[in-house]
Scaffold this active site. Sequence first.
Site, PDB file in Angstrom:
ATOM      1  N   LYS A  68       0.818  -1.215   0.000  1.00  0.00           N
ATOM      2  CA  LYS A  68       0.000   0.000   0.000  1.00  0.00           C
ATOM      3  C   LYS A  68       0.850   1.263   0.000  1.00  0.00           C
ATOM      4  O   LYS A  68       1.786   1.399   0.779  1.00  0.00           O
ATOM      5  CB  LYS A  68      -0.897  -0.009   1.238  1.00  0.00           C
ATOM      6  CG  LYS A  68      -1.986   1.038   1.212  1.00  0.00           C
ATOM      7  CD  LYS A  68      -3.082   0.643   2.202  1.00  0.00           C
ATOM      8  CE  LYS A  68      -4.235   1.574   2.170  1.00  0.00           C
ATOM      9  NZ  LYS A  68      -4.974   1.604   0.918  1.00  0.00           N
ATOM     10  N   GLY A 106       6.614   1.007   5.574  1.00  0.00           N
ATOM     11  CA  GLY A 106       7.484   0.064   4.878  1.00  0.00           C
ATOM     12  C   GLY A 106       7.511   0.285   3.380  1.00  0.00           C
ATOM     13  O   GLY A 106       8.571   0.226   2.746  1.00  0.00           O
ATOM     14  N   CYS A 107       6.346   0.558   2.813  1.00  0.00           N
ATOM     15  CA  CYS A 107       6.259   0.762   1.362  1.00  0.00           C
ATOM     16  C   CYS A 107       6.940   2.063   0.952  1.00  0.00           C
ATOM     17  O   CYS A 107       7.572   2.130  -0.103  1.00  0.00           O
ATOM     18  CB  CYS A 107       4.804   0.732   0.921  1.00  0.00           C
ATOM     19  SG  CYS A 107       4.027  -0.879   1.230  1.00  0.00           S
ATOM     20  N   THR A 108       6.823   3.071   1.793  1.00  0.00           N
ATOM     21  CA  THR A 108       7.499   4.345   1.512  1.00  0.00           C
ATOM     22  C   THR A 108       9.006   4.167   1.586  1.00  0.00           C
ATOM     23  O   THR A 108       9.744   4.629   0.701  1.00  0.00           O
ATOM     24  CB  THR A 108       7.021   5.433   2.486  1.00  0.00           C
ATOM     25  OG1 THR A 108       5.606   5.603   2.324  1.00  0.00           O
ATOM     26  CG2 THR A 108       7.738   6.754   2.246  1.00  0.00           C
ATOM     27  N   ALA A 111      10.210   2.331  -1.534  1.00  0.00           N
ATOM     28  CA  ALA A 111      10.171   3.212  -2.707  1.00  0.00           C
ATOM     29  C   ALA A 111      11.311   4.227  -2.663  1.00  0.00           C
ATOM     30  O   ALA A 111      11.954   4.499  -3.683  1.00  0.00           O
ATOM     31  CB  ALA A 111       8.825   3.921  -2.781  1.00  0.00           C
TER      32      ALA A 111
END
Length: 157
Positions: A40, A45-47, A50
């Site tokens: 998401k 974590g996803c940020t 990225a």
Amino acid sequence: MALIEQGNKAPAFSGLTDDGSTVSLNDYKGKNIVLYFYPKDMTPGCTAEAEDFRDAIGDFENANTVIIGVSKDSVRRHNNFKTKYDLPFTLISDESGKICEIYGVWQKKKNYGREYMGVVRSTYLIDSKGIVAKAWSNVRVKEHVKNVLEATKALCQ
């Protein structure tokens, strides 16, 4: 469905990108691809993942490699995520889950004793001929981009 194994042909895909255009695997013939799946936009974590890919973009480009992120977020949410964190690579919106399913990343997950279906953080390194050179599943963000970059550089040798 399980992850696509190393040495297998990468399944064809197409999807809407963060800017609303359509992109497919065939658009990148002759280039290596890091196709990474994440749960998401805008989550910690996803940020972090990225941003790690963003910070290493020059090294990947030097290795004839494009980075493509995939999640079930909408085009609009991807666009906001890309803008907020200055991400220089394509994000694909897979709201239908088709790409996640064919790449085997839509799986049963457990969190605090609760089971549900979700995107398992995974990465595929696809070589310039469309073959899966390496696959990572249940990725831990720390050091992941470094490991993907090492494998990418090995393709160029």
